[in-house]
Design a protein around this motif. Structure first.
Motif, PDB file in Angstrom:
ATOM      1  N   ARG A 150      53.799  18.302  89.267  1.00  0.00           N
ATOM      2  CA  ARG A 150      53.678  17.045  90.003  1.00  0.00           C
ATOM      3  C   ARG A 150      53.731  15.887  89.022  1.00  0.00           C
ATOM      4  O   ARG A 150      53.138  15.947  87.951  1.00  0.00           O
ATOM      5  N   TRP A 151      54.425  14.812  89.401  1.00  0.00           N
ATOM      6  CA  TRP A 151      54.398  13.601  88.603  1.00  0.00           C
ATOM      7  C   TRP A 151      53.060  12.912  88.868  1.00  0.00           C
ATOM      8  O   TRP A 151      52.783  12.499  89.988  1.00  0.00           O
ATOM      9  N   LEU A 152      52.227  12.803  87.846  1.00  0.00           N
ATOM     10  CA  LEU A 152      50.907  12.182  87.970  1.00  0.00           C
ATOM     11  C   LEU A 152      50.790  10.984  87.041  1.00  0.00           C
ATOM     12  O   LEU A 152      51.472  10.897  86.023  1.00  0.00           O
ATOM     13  N   ALA A 153      49.884  10.093  87.398  1.00  0.00           N
ATOM     14  CA  ALA A 153      49.452   9.024  86.504  1.00  0.00           C
ATOM     15  C   ALA A 153      47.952   8.883  86.698  1.00  0.00           C
ATOM     16  O   ALA A 153      47.432   9.137  87.780  1.00  0.00           O
ATOM     17  N   GLU A 154      47.282   8.481  85.642  1.00  0.00           N
ATOM     18  CA  GLU A 154      45.823   8.396  85.655  1.00  0.00           C
ATOM     19  C   GLU A 154      45.393   6.953  85.449  1.00  0.00           C
ATOM     20  O   GLU A 154      45.883   6.269  84.549  1.00  0.00           O
ATOM     21  N   CYS A 155      44.465   6.501  86.275  1.00  0.00           N
ATOM     22  CA  CYS A 155      43.944   5.135  86.203  1.00  0.00           C
ATOM     23  C   CYS A 155      43.153   4.945  84.916  1.00  0.00           C
ATOM     24  O   CYS A 155      42.302   5.766  84.569  1.00  0.00           O
ATOM     25  N   ASP A 156      43.406   3.838  84.226  1.00  0.00           N
ATOM     26  CA  ASP A 156      42.667   3.524  82.998  1.00  0.00           C
ATOM     27  C   ASP A 156      41.235   3.089  83.289  1.00  0.00           C
ATOM     28  O   ASP A 156      40.379   3.157  82.418  1.00  0.00           O
ATOM     29  N   VAL A 157      40.966   2.639  84.500  1.00  0.00           N
ATOM     30  CA  VAL A 157      39.644   2.122  84.838  1.00  0.00           C
ATOM     31  C   VAL A 157      38.715   3.235  85.310  1.00  0.00           C
ATOM     32  O   VAL A 157      37.628   3.424  84.785  1.00  0.00           O
ATOM     33  N   CYS A 158      39.150   4.007  86.326  1.00  0.00           N
ATOM     34  CA  CYS A 158      38.249   4.997  86.928  1.00  0.00           C
ATOM     35  C   CYS A 158      38.675   6.442  86.679  1.00  0.00           C
ATOM     36  O   CYS A 158      37.996   7.366  87.100  1.00  0.00           O
ATOM     37  N   ARG A 159      39.791   6.657  86.018  1.00  0.00           N
ATOM     38  CA  ARG A 159      40.304   7.993  85.672  1.00  0.00           C
ATOM     39  C   ARG A 159      40.774   8.800  86.882  1.00  0.00           C
ATOM     40  O   ARG A 159      40.953  10.000  86.796  1.00  0.00           O
ATOM     41  N   TYR A 219      52.048   1.213  89.647  1.00  0.00           N
ATOM     42  CA  TYR A 219      50.887   2.076  89.815  1.00  0.00           C
ATOM     43  C   TYR A 219      49.732   1.217  90.286  1.00  0.00           C
ATOM     44  O   TYR A 219      49.381   0.220  89.665  1.00  0.00           O
ATOM     45  N   GLY A 220      49.150   1.613  91.405  1.00  0.00           N
ATOM     46  CA  GLY A 220      47.950   0.982  91.914  1.00  0.00           C
ATOM     47  C   GLY A 220      46.943   2.086  92.198  1.00  0.00           C
ATOM     48  O   GLY A 220      47.321   3.174  92.624  1.00  0.00           O
ATOM     49  N   CYS A 221      45.695   1.836  91.969  1.00  0.00           N
ATOM     50  CA  CYS A 221      44.682   2.872  92.166  1.00  0.00           C
ATOM     51  C   CYS A 221      43.955   2.656  93.490  1.00  0.00           C
ATOM     52  O   CYS A 221      43.289   1.635  93.661  1.00  0.00           O
ATOM     53  N   PRO A 222      44.058   3.623  94.416  1.00  0.00           N
ATOM     54  CA  PRO A 222      43.348   3.478  95.680  1.00  0.00           C
ATOM     55  C   PRO A 222      41.838   3.703  95.556  1.00  0.00           C
ATOM     56  O   PRO A 222      41.098   3.361  96.470  1.00  0.00           O
ATOM     57  N   GLU A 223      41.379   4.249  94.456  1.00  0.00           N
ATOM     58  CA  GLU A 223      39.931   4.464  94.282  1.00  0.00           C
ATOM     59  C   GLU A 223      39.225   3.193  93.830  1.00  0.00           C
ATOM     60  O   GLU A 223      38.242   2.776  94.424  1.00  0.00           O
TER      61      GLU A 223
END
Length: 161
Positions: free
Chosen positions: A74-83, A95-99
């Protein structure tokens, strides 16, 4: 070792991973075909997790970019703020983080996506990291230069008795 439930012939992207739920009896099916790839996770959060998260409207120009990687097919990316890690689109480079609800940041993907996917599919384990990604565990760190003494001795010291 766990066996992946993802098809062995493709690498999942947001466009194929985040799908609308099956329609309820007597209701029309949801059509997500016109939604940009980076925004599909927000639709998925709303329908599958019952969490209405607004799609970001702002871009965060000073934020560090996020790198896409292949993790178990899977193509993944990880948020720098909340991981938080989400499946991303490698054609819609946002990239936007829904969390943590952060705004859009740049998503960095490889130049030749098809070649990276083909190379990864040929491996027994489907993982790939961008060479420039600071989180890449296989990244070769540069060898540091030896420290330069700012005040080198001018004459050899004589032994003390």
């Amino acid at each position: 070792m766990a066996v992946s439930a993802l098809p062995a012939s493709t690498i999942a992207r947001a466009e194929t991973y985040y799908q609308p739920p099956a329609p309820r009896p007597g209701q029309p099916a949801l059509d997500w075909s016109g939604i940009p790839g980076a925004e599909l996770v927000y639709c998925w959060y709303g329908t599958r997790l019952s969490r209405r998260v607004p799609v970001p409207t702002e871009t965060m120009p000073d934020a560090d970019p996020v790198y896409a990687r292949i993790d178990d097919g899977r193509w993944l990316a990880e948020c720098d703020v909340c991981r938080n890690a989400i499946v991303v689109s490698v054609t819609d480079l946002r990239y936007g983080c829904p969390e943590c609800k952060r705004g859009w940041v740049e998503l960095i993907a490889p130049d030749d996506i098809a070649a990276v996917e083909a190379e990864t599919l040929a491996k027994p384990r489907r993982f790939w990291w961008h060479d420039d990604d600071p989180r890449n565990p296989y990244r070769e760190e540069p060898v540091p230069e030896p420290p330069v003494d700012p005040d080198p001795p001018t004459e050899p010291e004589e032994p003390q008795p």
